[in-house]
Each structure stands twice: as structure tokens, then as C-alpha cells.
Design an enzyme around this catalytic site. Structure first.
Site, PDB file in Angstrom:
ATOM      1  N   GLY A 189      25.702 -27.450  44.729  1.00  0.00           N
ATOM      2  CA  GLY A 189      26.591 -27.678  45.858  1.00  0.00           C
ATOM      3  C   GLY A 189      27.492 -26.517  46.222  1.00  0.00           C
ATOM      4  O   GLY A 189      28.102 -26.521  47.296  1.00  0.00           O
ATOM      5  N   ASP A 190      27.588 -25.514  45.363  1.00  0.00           N
ATOM      6  CA  ASP A 190      28.399 -24.338  45.678  1.00  0.00           C
ATOM      7  C   ASP A 190      27.848 -23.152  44.894  1.00  0.00           C
ATOM      8  O   ASP A 190      28.559 -22.486  44.145  1.00  0.00           O
ATOM      9  CB  ASP A 190      29.866 -24.587  45.327  1.00  0.00           C
ATOM     10  N   LEU A 191      26.558 -22.886  45.086  1.00  0.00           N
ATOM     11  CA  LEU A 191      25.859 -21.896  44.279  1.00  0.00           C
ATOM     12  C   LEU A 191      26.055 -20.490  44.857  1.00  0.00           C
ATOM     13  O   LEU A 191      25.102 -19.730  45.033  1.00  0.00           O
ATOM     14  CB  LEU A 191      24.375 -22.251  44.186  1.00  0.00           C
TER      15      LEU A 191
END
Length: 287
Positions: A189-191
Site C-alpha cells: 500500500g505504500d511501496l
């Protein structure tokens, strides 16, 4: 006053082997992270982020039990969530390594090594999405997620935008129409590049771990592919997709649509958490 000074007693207790004045401090969207020699302390920036600490710890415990091919932060201690006399915190084991510098990819051998390991990373998350223990702990992305997201952006953010900004946002939100509801993979989700750590061996980087799992859910891997493209550019993304055998028109369309929402997602999180700095940054292209 610095975070080291305001939380000196707490940090001294949680990181007893470190000198408080020498601790490195990094600020993320949701937490201030104080880095010790063998563990890190996450201090929520808002009440909303503090309320999410128990869920964050549960998700990290589930991920730590998997063989993903890379390390995830192991939760060691949590406190202060229900204690008004102590600041909320989550202590995690420290993962060695540093984020990769963008110019490192100018070396062809490094580029190939990074692409191969990102393909491994995404494959590991896809496999994890079939693990029943993980599926029992992680939330599933809701079927109406993108519809609700578009409605919320229009209701909460449009009033803060210029006319041209609203037109741009409208186009980006329209691109979300018809995205399928997928929950087959674990999605970080926030790579972004800042959340992936590397160590160097014989002139090549080795993926050591992935940080910041606040947004982890069972969802569409296109979200993580979009973050790779945003962080490193289309060439690396194309190589990762090819190595994993993921290239197809439907996936590429989903990646493009989701990537177009990143600034709006940041702004929506920020306005709800009361984070003025992140809100201003997220809306910079819409004002």
C-alpha cells in the site's frame, strides 16, 4: 523542541543502549520514527495514527511469521495507547539497510539486480495472499473502495482546489471507474523507494527488508506496481512486470489509474489526520 528532547525519558527507557542525542529521526506521513542501534520507536503524529497502532502490530506479527524472502519489522513492545500519562508508541526490531539512491540504477548490473528482487518481492506478497493465517488478520480492500474514495475526494478536497485542479482531479477519479475488486494478494500500500531497504555486497544491492506496513491489506497488486513506477520510473516497472510474467493490458490500465490517485490519497489521509504539511504537499498540483 526536537522529538529527542520532548520524549527524552521515554526514549531513554525504550532504547537504553543508545545515547538520545545521537539517535536518528525520520518523519513519515503517519509516524515519527526514532532509530536506535537494534530497534526503532514509532511515535504516531496524530490521534488517528495512534488509534491504529494495535492493528498495525497485529498485521506485522502475521507478516513476520511468513517466508517472504525479505524481512518485515517485528513488533516488540507497544504502549501508551490507553494511558494518557505516556505518549503512544510501538517498538519494532530494526532491519539493517538503507533505501536505494535513484542514481544507483544508472549501473546496468544494479538495475538488473534491483528489478529481479522487486519481482521476487511482489511474488512473495502474492503467495502470502493465499496464506489463511494472513487472510484472517489482514483486512480486505472493500468492493466499493474506489467509489467511496472518489466521493470523499469530491466532498472533502474539491473545495480546496482551483478550477483547473478540480478538472484534473475529476479526470483522475473517472479513471477509477470499473476497476475490478481484487483481494488475491497482500498489498503493501505504500511501496515507495523510502520503505524498501538494501544492503550492498560485492557492488550489488541485496533486498534486506520492507518498512511501513500501515496500509497493508488484501487487494490489487497493481497498487504496489504503481508505487514502484512512481518511485523508480517506467523502465524499472516494465522490467519487473516482464520478469514476473505480469504484463497484460488490464494490469497496465489498473496501474496507471491507481498511480494517478497517489497525491489525492495523500491529501485525503492528511486532512482526516489533521496534518497540514502533508495536505499542502498532496494538493500542490491542484491549487
Amino acid at each position: 523542541m526536537s522529538i529527542r528532547a520532548t520524549h527524552r525519558a521515554l526514549l531513554g527507557r525504550l532504547l537504553p543502549d543508545d545515547e538520545p542525542d545521537d539517535l536518528a529521526v525520520r518523519q513519515g506521513q503517519f509516524h515519527i520514527v526514532v532509530i536506535g542501534s537494534d530497534r526503532v520507536v514509532c511515535l504516531p503524529r496524530t490521534r488517528a495514527a495512534a488509534a491504529r497502532l494495535p492493528q498495525r502490530a497485529a498485521a506485522l506479527r502475521a507478516l513476520a511469521g511468513l517466508d517472504l524472502g525479505f524481512r518485515t519489522p517485528e513488533p516488540l513492545l507497544r504502549g501508551g495507547v490507553h494511558d494518557t500519562d505516556e505518549a503512544p508508541f510501538l517498538v519494532l526490531g530494526r532491519i539493517p539497510g538503507e533505501p536505494l539512491q535513484a542514481d544507483a540504477l544508472n549501473d546496468a548490473r544494479v538495475f538488473d539486480a534491483v528489478a529481479a528482487q522487486y519481482a521476487m518481492l511482489l511474488s512473495g506478497l502474492a503467495r502470502a495472499g493465499t496464506d489463511e493465517t494472513v487472510r484472517a488478520v489482514l483486512p480486505q480492500a472493500p468492493a466499493d473502495r474506489w467509489r467511496l474514495f472518489a466521493e470523499n475526494v469530491r466532498a472533502e478536497l474539491f473545495q480546496l482546489m482551483s478550477d483547473s485542479g478540480r478538472l484534473r482531479a475529476g479526470r483522475e477519479l473517472t479513471a477509477l471507474d470499473g476497476l475490478p475488486h481484487l483481494t488475491r494478494a497482500v498489498v503493501h500500500g505504500d511501496l515507495g523507494a523510502e520503505n524498501v531497504l538494501w544492503e550492498w555486497t560485492h557492488g550489488l544491492p541485496r533486498l534486506s527488508g520492507v518498512l511501513d506496513w500501515d496500509d497493508v491489506a488484501l487487494g490489487d497488486p497493481a497498487e504496489d506496481f504503481a508505487a514502484i513506477g512512481a518511485g523508480y520510473g517506467p523502465e524499472l516497472l516494465e522490467r519487473v512486470l516482464a520478469l514476473g510474467g505480469w504484463s497484460n493490458h488490464g494490469l497496465l490500465t489498473r496501474i496507471a489509474a491507481i498511480r494517478g490517485t497517489f497525491a489525492l490519497q495523500q491529501a485525503l489521509y492528511a486532512i482526516r489526520d489533521g496534518d497540514e504539511a502533508e495536505l499542502a504537499d498532496g494538493l500542490a498540483g491542484y491549487r
